[in-house]
Design a protein around this motif. Structure first.
Motif, PDB file in Angstrom:
ATOM      1  N   UNK A   7       3.039 -10.467   6.670  1.00  0.00           N
ATOM      2  CA  UNK A   7       3.446  -9.632   7.805  1.00  0.00           C
ATOM      3  C   UNK A   7       4.488  -8.603   7.386  1.00  0.00           C
ATOM      4  N   UNK A   8       5.540  -9.093   6.722  1.00  0.00           N
ATOM      5  CA  UNK A   8       6.580  -8.160   6.278  1.00  0.00           C
ATOM      6  C   UNK A   8       6.058  -7.219   5.195  1.00  0.00           C
ATOM      7  N   UNK A   9       5.154  -7.722   4.355  1.00  0.00           N
ATOM      8  CA  UNK A   9       4.608  -6.875   3.303  1.00  0.00           C
ATOM      9  C   UNK A   9       3.809  -5.719   3.897  1.00  0.00           C
ATOM     10  N   UNK A  10       2.958  -6.009   4.888  1.00  0.00           N
ATOM     11  CA  UNK A  10       2.165  -4.962   5.527  1.00  0.00           C
ATOM     12  C   UNK A  10       3.075  -3.935   6.189  1.00  0.00           C
ATOM     13  N   UNK A  11       4.095  -4.422   6.884  1.00  0.00           N
ATOM     14  CA  UNK A  11       5.025  -3.514   7.564  1.00  0.00           C
ATOM     15  C   UNK A  11       5.672  -2.538   6.585  1.00  0.00           C
ATOM     16  N   UNK A  12       6.295  -3.079   5.556  1.00  0.00           N
ATOM     17  CA  UNK A  12       7.120  -2.241   4.707  1.00  0.00           C
ATOM     18  C   UNK A  12       6.305  -1.390   3.745  1.00  0.00           C
ATOM     19  N   UNK A  13       5.157  -1.871   3.315  1.00  0.00           N
ATOM     20  CA  UNK A  13       4.307  -1.027   2.479  1.00  0.00           C
ATOM     21  C   UNK A  13       3.784   0.152   3.288  1.00  0.00           C
ATOM     22  N   UNK A  14       3.429  -0.086   4.561  1.00  0.00           N
ATOM     23  CA  UNK A  14       2.969   1.020   5.412  1.00  0.00           C
ATOM     24  C   UNK A  14       4.091   2.033   5.631  1.00  0.00           C
ATOM     25  N   UNK A  15       5.305   1.534   5.896  1.00  0.00           N
ATOM     26  CA  UNK A  15       6.429   2.446   6.085  1.00  0.00           C
ATOM     27  C   UNK A  15       6.759   3.192   4.790  1.00  0.00           C
ATOM     28  N   UNK A  16       6.711   2.483   3.660  1.00  0.00           N
ATOM     29  CA  UNK A  16       6.999   3.127   2.376  1.00  0.00           C
ATOM     30  C   UNK A  16       5.946   4.173   2.039  1.00  0.00           C
ATOM     31  N   UNK A  17       4.685   3.867   2.323  1.00  0.00           N
ATOM     32  CA  UNK A  17       3.619   4.824   2.055  1.00  0.00           C
ATOM     33  C   UNK A  17       3.803   6.089   2.889  1.00  0.00           C
ATOM     34  N   UNK A  18       4.181   5.909   4.151  1.00  0.00           N
ATOM     35  CA  UNK A  18       4.423   7.059   5.014  1.00  0.00           C
ATOM     36  C   UNK A  18       5.576   7.903   4.470  1.00  0.00           C
ATOM     37  N   UNK A  19       6.668   7.242   4.065  1.00  0.00           N
ATOM     38  CA  UNK A  19       7.811   7.978   3.526  1.00  0.00           C
ATOM     39  C   UNK A  19       7.486   8.680   2.221  1.00  0.00           C
ATOM     40  N   UNK A  20       6.709   8.021   1.344  1.00  0.00           N
ATOM     41  CA  UNK A  20       6.364   8.627   0.060  1.00  0.00           C
ATOM     42  C   UNK A  20       5.484   9.856   0.248  1.00  0.00           C
ATOM     43  N   UNK A  21       4.494   9.750   1.126  1.00  0.00           N
ATOM     44  CA  UNK A  21       3.626  10.898   1.384  1.00  0.00           C
ATOM     45  C   UNK A  21       4.425  12.046   1.984  1.00  0.00           C
ATOM     46  N   UNK A  22       5.318  11.711   2.914  1.00  0.00           N
ATOM     47  CA  UNK A  22       6.149  12.741   3.537  1.00  0.00           C
ATOM     48  C   UNK A  22       7.021  13.434   2.489  1.00  0.00           C
ATOM     49  N   UNK A  23       7.593  12.675   1.561  1.00  0.00           N
ATOM     50  CA  UNK A  23       8.433  13.263   0.514  1.00  0.00           C
ATOM     51  C   UNK A  23       7.621  14.189  -0.382  1.00  0.00           C
ATOM     52  N   UNK A  24       6.412  13.745  -0.773  1.00  0.00           N
ATOM     53  CA  UNK A  24       5.575  14.591  -1.609  1.00  0.00           C
ATOM     54  C   UNK A  24       5.204  15.900  -0.941  1.00  0.00           C
TER      55      UNK A  24
END
Length: 762
Positions: free
Chosen positions: A296-313
């Motif tokens: 549960x926590x893995x899905x949450x934070x990987x999704x949030x991290x992916x969103x942040x990484x794409x936004x940064x790029x």
């Protein structure tokens, strides 16, 4: 899986602030790492930057005069041609130094592709029919500057240097590769030279096809028509050797930023997971297994991290080049280099993978939480006041200060980890402060004592020139001198031999080791010369200028930014003892404190009616400034990472004090005093981190700056420690920043109910 996704969605909606923080943290860290990658490519590979800015050719082909290289434009994969340019070989001489050169015919308009980048002076014009432009490495070997005269020994003709230019082509190597001289066709023909070849550059659509393009070009022209081929890969390999140490410095900063970013992400996620004890207990109570909690926590934070990484790029790609200053310039050039698409993909992916790994570790710990959220046994023991704390309370010290300091030191094993994560960016910021201090020291006390070098031209006599210079009331002293090329035993290259001032009026050579010359045959040398001869202060050396040897006693080491530090300086009287025919060729001008060299130069040029050639003296600060600008950019990156880590530390400190809330109220502390306890705890943590950063950063800065100075030939011993006020300012800024970030969360925590304080995970 459906239940995991539904709970994750509900949890994110219920904790939007925390989710936004994770996205913002990931965006900031990935953006910081992308900026660091851009700065690294921008600074550690000046050849690539030069190649991009000059629209350089990937392949240079030398052919016979009868060849027709224009046919190369029709080859597949060739986007454009640079040239063809007619060429001929010659030997030129300047200040006693000789060099083999390739005279290249050029027009008044610089070419579009393979364009030389003027660094000093100007490009060719019809106003100077005998003017030439020298490639920078050749100019350094000849000790030539704009305004100097080059002599062609073969026929006695002279050429005037009007400019110095950088080029991404292979550099001048004495005895191996001729230097490049751009000259107008009329100037070459007036010398009586005969064009002996042609040079053509090919700009390729795909640089990876260089080898195939060379084969096609040789086949098209015929092997007998091609005399030499060089490509961009060879030139890059040669040029990179000059920036190894600067690359090492920036690698250290880049790794520091990467580690700091990694620790910041791990700390933020771990703090958030520890803050969901009650939610985890509820999930366990309704039947979630430890593995499901972890996922549960893995899905949450990987999704949030992916969103942040794409936004940064996306932000870096679209808006990165618009950032003012060196960061924006670095991103703009970096985007045109061959490697950015890979880095633009690899950095965000690496960040997401790391965040996933960090989340797995933190979520695994969450999966081990008991369904009944009880505080761990160490929570009670850590709350006991030490004997020292109780004694300080008895002295009347405000309880908020004592309890806050006690909480900062006696929380648990996570306190050292928090201090270490905060200290890492501060270590590198301390290094940057040391660099600034060193630069300020050079601005106030530059290596070369003189600010201007003046040469008489157009028939102006030496005494007339000296009278003009001394007439300016901003001039403190004028020392006659000369600089000639000299040979040293066992070396084919030349060094710079200087004779400045006399025994009655000695020149104040700046010395960082040993002493200044006082008697006959005494000299000071640069670090580059000492390394070349494997000598040290106190040794005697033999150098030969023309046909006259000079035996000199090195009594000191000076700061020499020119000629890679391969300089030995003595008095003019000492040189005249062995060669009475030497006469002054220049004047070293010392200015009074506060005088601006640029303004004095302009005034002297006007007074002499342009009959003086005046150049501002290069200082060691000019050699460090490129590294300093890049380091400052990386410090901005580290400051962002430090801010994220500080926010995480604030959240952890506030949560650590929630269990003590009722106890503090029971002993009579007001809400404002309870808030002060938390603020003191986080401020103390920040102060400890600043202390660790200063203790580790100062010696690291000394090593880095001295290593760069020694490698460049300037010599070690130039690094300076930041002043105490600067370090105190850094400490105050860090502590005040931490207190300001903690103020609102700490105030809100005093209004929580006891049931809410159970929501803390150790």
């Amino acid at each position: 899986m459906r239940a995991i996704l539904r709970w994750a969605h509900v949890d994110l909606r219920a904790h939007r602030g925390e989710a936004l923080f994770i996205v913002a943290a990931t965006t900031g860290i990935v953006a910081a790492l992308l900026f660091a990658a851009a700065l690294f490519g921008y600074a550690t590979n000046p050849w690539q930057r030069m190649f991009t800015q000059s629209h350089g050719a990937h392949v240079w082909i030398r052919t016979a005069p009868a060849a027709d290289p224009a046919r190369l434009a029709s080859l597949d994969g060739v986007e454009a041609l640079s040239g063809p340019y007619r060429t001929t070989s010659a030997t030129v001489e300047s200040r006693g130094a000789r060099a083999g050169v390739e005279l290249r015919g050029a027009d008044e308009d610089p070419p579009t592709h393979g364009r030389p980048l003027i660094t000093s002076g100007r490009w060719l014009t019809s106003d100077s029919p005998d003017g030439v432009v020298l490639e920078s490495s050749l100019a350094r070997a000849l000790l030539a500057e704009p305004g100097d005269i080059l002599t062609v020994p073969a026929n006695g003709r002279s050429l005037t240097v009007v400019g110095i230019a950088d080029s991404p082509e292979p550099r001048y190597r004495p005895g191996e590769r001729a230097g490049t001289v751009w000259a107008s066709a009329s100037a070459v023909e007036r010398m009586g030279a005969v064009w002996s070849g042609q040079l053509t550059g090919m700009v390729l659509a795909d640089p990876d096809d260089t080898e195939y393009a060379v084969q096609r070009a040789v086949t098209e022209l015929g092997a007998d028509a091609v005399s030499d081929v060089s490509d961009w890969q060879q030139a890059r390999a040669e040029a990179r050797g000059d920036t190894v140490l600067l690359g090492q410095v920036l690698v250290l900063f880049g790794l520091g930023a990467l580690i700091a970013a990694a620790l910041a992400v791990f700390g933020a996620i771990s703090t958030r997971v520890r803050g969901h004890l009650r939610d985890i207990s509820v999930l366990k109570a309704v039947g979630f297994t430890p593995g499901q909690v972890t996922r549960t926590f893995l899905v949450q934070h990987v999704a949030l991290a992916l969103l942040g990484a794409v936004l940064a790029g996306v932000l870096i790609q679209v808006l990165g080049s618009r950032v003012p200053g060196r960061l924006g310039e670095a991103v703009d050039v970096w985007q045109d280099l061959p490697g950015p698409p890979t880095a633009l993909f690899a950095v965000p992916v690496g960040a997401v993978l790391f965040i996933g790994a960090a989340t797995c570790l933190a979520a695994w710990r969450a999966g081990r939480v008991s369904p009944v959220p009880l505080p761990p046994p160490e929570a009670a023991s850590s709350g006991r006041l030490s004997r020292l704390a109780r004694r300080v309370l008895g002295l009347g010290v405000p309880p908020a200060l004592v309890l806050g300091w006690h909480r900062a030191l006696a929380r648990d094993h996570r306190t050292p980890a928090t201090i270490a994560r905060l200290a890492l960016p501060l270590v590198l910021i301390t290094v940057a402060l040391s660099a600034w201090t060193t630069m300020d020291r050079f601005d106030e006390h530059p290596g070369p004592s003189a600010a201007l070098t003046v040469r008489a031209e157009h028939g102006l006599g030496d005494q007339e020139a000296r009278s003009l210079i001394e007439a300016d009331d901003r001039v403190r002293a004028v020392h006659p001198g000369l600089e000639i090329a000299a040979l040293v035993p066992g070396q084919t290259g030349t060094i710079a031999l200087r004779g400045i001032g006399g025994r009655d009026e000695p020149y104040p050579f700046p010395v960082v080791e040993g002493r200044a010359p006082e008697g006959p045959d005494e000299a000071v040398a640069g670090q580059g010369l000492l390394d070349l001869l494997d000598a040290e202060v106190g040794d005697w050396v033999r150098v030969t200028a023309g046909e006259h040897p000079q035996i000199l006693h090195i009594v000191g080491r000076g700061i020499e930014p020119e000629n890679s530090g391969r300089v030995i300086s003595t008095s003019l009287d000492t040189l005249r003892q062995n060669d009475p025919g030497l006469s002054p060729a220049l004047h070293q001008v010392l200015l009074k404190p506060g005088a601006d060299p640029g303004e004095v130069r302009t005034a002297l040029l006007e007074a002499s009616r342009e009959h003086l050639d005046i150049q501002e003296v290069t200082t060691p600060g000019d050699r460090f400034s490129p590294m300093l600008g890049v380091v400052v950019g990386l410090v901005a990156v580290l400051a962002l990472i430090g801010l994220i880590e500080l926010s995480t530390a604030v959240g952890g400190s506030v949560r650590a004090g929630e269990r003590d809330l009722l106890a503090l109220k029971a002993i009579g502390l007001s809400p404002s005093q309870i808030t002060a306890v938390t603020l003191t705890a986080i401020g103390s943590t920040a102060l400890l981190a600043v202390t660790v950063g200063a203790v580790l950063g100062v010696p690291l800065a000394h090593w880095l700056i001295d290593a760069e100075a020694r490698s460049s030939g300037i010599g070690a011993g130039v690094a300076r420690t930041p002043s105490v006020p600067h370090l105190l300012l850094l400490a105050v800024a860090a502590v005040l920043g931490a207190v300001c970030l903690a103020l609102l969360p700490a105030a809100r925590a005093t209004r929580r109910r006891f049931a809410d304080t159970v929501n803390t995970v150790r």
